[in-house]
Design an enzyme around this catalytic site. Structure first.
Site, PDB file in Angstrom:
ATOM      1  N   ASP A   9     -12.697 -16.650  15.055  1.00 29.79           N
ATOM      2  CA  ASP A   9     -11.645 -16.330  16.008  1.00 29.79           C
ATOM      3  C   ASP A   9     -10.451 -15.833  15.167  1.00 29.79           C
ATOM      4  OD1 ASP A   9      -9.936 -16.515  18.349  1.00 29.79           O
ATOM      5  OD2 ASP A   9      -9.211 -18.408  17.531  1.00 29.79           O
ATOM      6  N   ASP A  11      -6.502 -15.667  16.200  1.00 29.48           N
ATOM      7  CA  ASP A  11      -5.273 -16.474  16.305  1.00 29.48           C
ATOM      8  C   ASP A  11      -5.588 -17.956  16.106  1.00 29.48           C
ATOM      9  OD1 ASP A  11      -3.198 -14.487  17.256  1.00 29.48           O
ATOM     10  OD2 ASP A  11      -4.705 -14.207  18.798  1.00 29.48           O
TER      11      ASP A  11
HETATM   12 MG    MG Z   1      -7.592 -18.892  18.618  1.00 34.33          MG
END
Ligand code: MG
Length: 222
Positions: A9, A11
């Site tokens: 992922d 962020d």
């Molecule tokens: Mg995230």
């Protein structure tokens, strides 16, 4: 089945950008007379830009036109991009770079699957795009996490069965997306919210590839 890829992922996993998303929502809400509360972060984390705004407007009982919402989304992103302008390759979170290097050395593929429309652009700007075999963000896949589509899409591009991949996620919605896609999931953060993941750690710092492979497959062996 053997693990053949790590899917990160963006962020909150590759970079600590979650707090800048939070800050930019706070600044935006202030302009329209609403207040962001710390517990909102759990809802916003991993959610798409539009889903985040809809949630905040609903909570603040503010009805706006499509045009007004579009303007707010644009403004939110302008504030966000201003706040993250200083980030560089040095700001990859601890443990990320060594983990990617170790994975590549062992012949694993390495990918990014982000619900942010800024992810590829940021990776490109800091010179990190080449670290990954595949980078997919919200510009490529319309359905937002917790929908599994983004992880299914990345697995297809990697030519792998989801059970041959480990997703690394910091948000409840992201963990849910990875699990629903059939991937193994390593949660990064508080186990209280990430309990659906196969394994949860508080940081990637010092975490080896073997720790991850053993950790996520423990339920298989047991
Ligand atoms: Mg995230």
């Amino acid at each position: 089945m053997m693990i053949r890829a790590l899917i990160f992922d963006f962020d909150g996993v590759l970079m600590d950008t979650g707090r800048y998303h939070y800050k930019s929502w706070e600044i935006l809400l202030d302009k329209i007379g609403l207040t962001l509360e710390p517990e909102d972060d759990l809802v916003l984390k991993g959610a798409s830009r539009i889903d985040s705004l809809e949630y905040l407007l609903h909570k603040g009982q503010l009805l706006l036109s499509h045009y007004q919402k579009e303007a707010l989304l644009k403004e939110k992103n302008r504030i966000y991009l201003d706040l993250i302008d200083h980030l560089t390759l040095q700001d990859l979170l601890p443990g990320v770079y060594p983990l990617i290097q170790a994975a590549k050395k062992e012949g694993y593929q390495v990918a990014v699957a982000s619900g942010s429309r800024n992810a590829r652009h940021i990776l490109e700007r800091i010179g990190a795009l080449d670290l990954f075999d595949i980078v997919i963000d919200a510009n490529d896949v319309p359905a937002a996490k917790p929908d599994p589509e983004i992880y299914e899409h990345v697995c297809q591009l990697l030519h792998l069965h989801p059970a041959e991949t480990v997703v690394i996620e910091d948000a409840e919605k992201g963990v849910a997306a990875g699990i629903a896609a059939g991937c193994y999931v390593l949660g990064l953060g508080d186990p209280a919210y990430l309990d659906k993941a196969h394994m949860v750690v508080s940081s990637l710092a010092g975490l080896g590839l073997d720790d991850i492979l053993q950790g996520v497959s423990r339920d298989l062996i047991a």
